[in-house]
Design a protein around this motif. Structure first.
Motif, PDB file in Angstrom:
ATOM      1  N   HIS A  52      -5.664  -5.455   1.537  1.00 53.96           N
ATOM      2  CA  HIS A  52      -4.853  -4.241   1.698  1.00 53.96           C
ATOM      3  C   HIS A  52      -5.754  -3.009   1.585  1.00 53.96           C
ATOM      4  CE1 HIS A  52      -0.352  -4.607   1.724  1.00 53.96           C
ATOM      5  NE2 HIS A  52      -0.638  -5.873   1.496  1.00 53.96           N
ATOM      6  N   GLN A  53      -6.613  -3.015   0.578  1.00 57.90           N
ATOM      7  CA  GLN A  53      -7.512  -1.864   0.399  1.00 57.90           C
ATOM      8  C   GLN A  53      -8.471  -1.722   1.579  1.00 57.90           C
ATOM      9  OE1 GLN A  53      -8.531  -2.949  -3.934  1.00 57.90           O
ATOM     10  NE2 GLN A  53      -8.665  -0.712  -3.953  1.00 57.90           N
ATOM     11  N   MET A 112      -6.689  -0.334   4.523  1.00 55.26           N
ATOM     12  CA  MET A 112      -6.414   1.097   4.385  1.00 55.26           C
ATOM     13  C   MET A 112      -7.660   1.906   4.694  1.00 55.26           C
ATOM     14  SD  MET A 112      -3.811   3.000   3.810  1.00 55.26           S
ATOM     15  CE  MET A 112      -4.288   4.334   4.907  1.00 55.26           C
ATOM     16  N   TYR A 165      -4.324   6.625  -2.375  1.00 60.64           N
ATOM     17  CA  TYR A 165      -3.535   5.456  -1.980  1.00 60.64           C
ATOM     18  C   TYR A 165      -3.676   4.408  -3.079  1.00 60.64           C
ATOM     19  CZ  TYR A 165      -3.683   7.689   2.591  1.00 60.64           C
ATOM     20  OH  TYR A 165      -3.563   8.586   3.618  1.00 60.64           O
ATOM     21  N   THR A 215       0.850  -1.185   0.000  1.00 67.83           N
ATOM     22  CA  THR A 215       0.000   0.000   0.000  1.00 67.83           C
ATOM     23  C   THR A 215       0.886   1.235   0.000  1.00 67.83           C
ATOM     24  OG1 THR A 215      -1.709  -1.151   1.268  1.00 67.83           O
ATOM     25  CG2 THR A 215      -1.810   1.249   1.235  1.00 67.83           C
ATOM     26  N   VAL A 249      -2.795   0.317  -4.072  1.00 71.88           N
ATOM     27  CA  VAL A 249      -2.429  -1.016  -3.598  1.00 71.88           C
ATOM     28  C   VAL A 249      -2.032  -1.880  -4.786  1.00 71.88           C
ATOM     29  CG1 VAL A 249      -3.372  -3.147  -2.629  1.00 71.88           C
ATOM     30  CG2 VAL A 249      -3.862  -0.953  -1.539  1.00 71.88           C
TER      31      VAL A 249
END
Length: 268
Positions: A253-254, A257, A227, A219, A229
């Motif tokens: 990951h998203q 975040m 952002y 990320t 990823v």
């Protein structure tokens, strides 16, 4: 000494144990959850301990179920999560996984957008099941979310997102997750938000095909409100398809975040 059992307050004697409380309140309970964790041996209770007693096969009440769903969250975290509102553009390999992860942590409201139907080829990496084939993805994901957390407010719209409707669709949400398969659609969404809605935060993805190292998916903070990823290079093509493990890693990951932004955290 005050403790809580199935969300009710009880005054007990010091040095009382969990098993003694079970025998007094719900003797047929098969499972004892103490402060979010199942216990398998008797334990002396402390002030303000939180116990949930469950009989296997018994449907908990709505209040009990919601309490259990969030019982392992850090104290005070759930209230921030429950007040949040997040939009996801695209409900394929990324979006369907992101939506379920966010639902499981108890996001207050999810706004979910897609125009496609579930196809058999989707099942290799997306959250859908055989019974959902032929359904609109918006309807299918709503069904799945309800099965894992019925307390999330889910708004869905079966719509193709383009430059002409982006501002209207995302007007009332602060965090937007880009989860498209189509590179052109990705670019249009991200560029429109950055140029015309700079107060919004966008979490996009790029580079998650194949079966390369999990550790290459990262990320990155590109701007204060953007952002990205992925590994930024592994595109889907013949011989390098989209597969559940890396797609799932990128999706989470998203989702993570999103959680970090809700809690006031940022990548550096």
């Amino acid at each position: 000494m005050i403790i809580y059992v199935n969300q009710k307050k009880y005054n007990i004697e010091p040095n009382t144990t969990a098993y003694r409380v079970r025998d007094f309140i719900k003797k047929d309970a098969d499972v004892i959850i103490l402060n979010g964790f199942i216990i398998n041996k008797d334990t002396t209770l402390n002030e303000s301990d939180d116990i949930t007693l469950i009989k296997k096969g018994e449907q908990p009440s709505k209040a009990e179920l919601e309490h259990l769903l969030v019982s392992r969250h850090t104290p005070n975290v759930h209230e921030k999560i429950k007040k949040s509102k997040v939009a996801i553009a695209g409900l394929g390999g990324l979006g369907s996984n992101i939506a379920v992860s966010l639902a499981r942590i108890g996001i207050g409201k999810l706004l979910l957008f897609d125009f496609d139907v579930v196809e058999p080829s989707n099942l290799n990496r997306q959250q859908y099941f055989v019974k959902h084939i032929g359904m609109n993805k918006t309807d299918a994901i709503k069904d799945i979310i309800y099965q894992c957390n019925p307390f999330v407010d889910v708004y869905t719209q079966n719509i193709f997102i383009d430059k002409n409707n982006i501002k209207d669709i995302f007007e009332d949400v602060e965090i937007i997750v880009e989860a498209f398969d189509n590179p052109k659609s990705k670019a249009i969404l991200v560029n429109t938000i950055l140029s015309e809605m700079p107060e919004k935060k966008v979490i996009a993805a790029s580079g998650l095909a194949g079966y390369f190292s999990s550790n290459s998916i990262i990320t990155q903070k590109i701007k204060d409100n953007l952002y990205i990823v992925g590994d930024n290079k592994s595109e889907s093509k013949p011989g390098c398809g989209l597969m559940a493990p890396r797609v799932g890693i990128a999706a989470n990951h998203q989702a993570n975040m999103v959680l970090r932004l809700i809690l006031g955290e940022q990548e550096t």
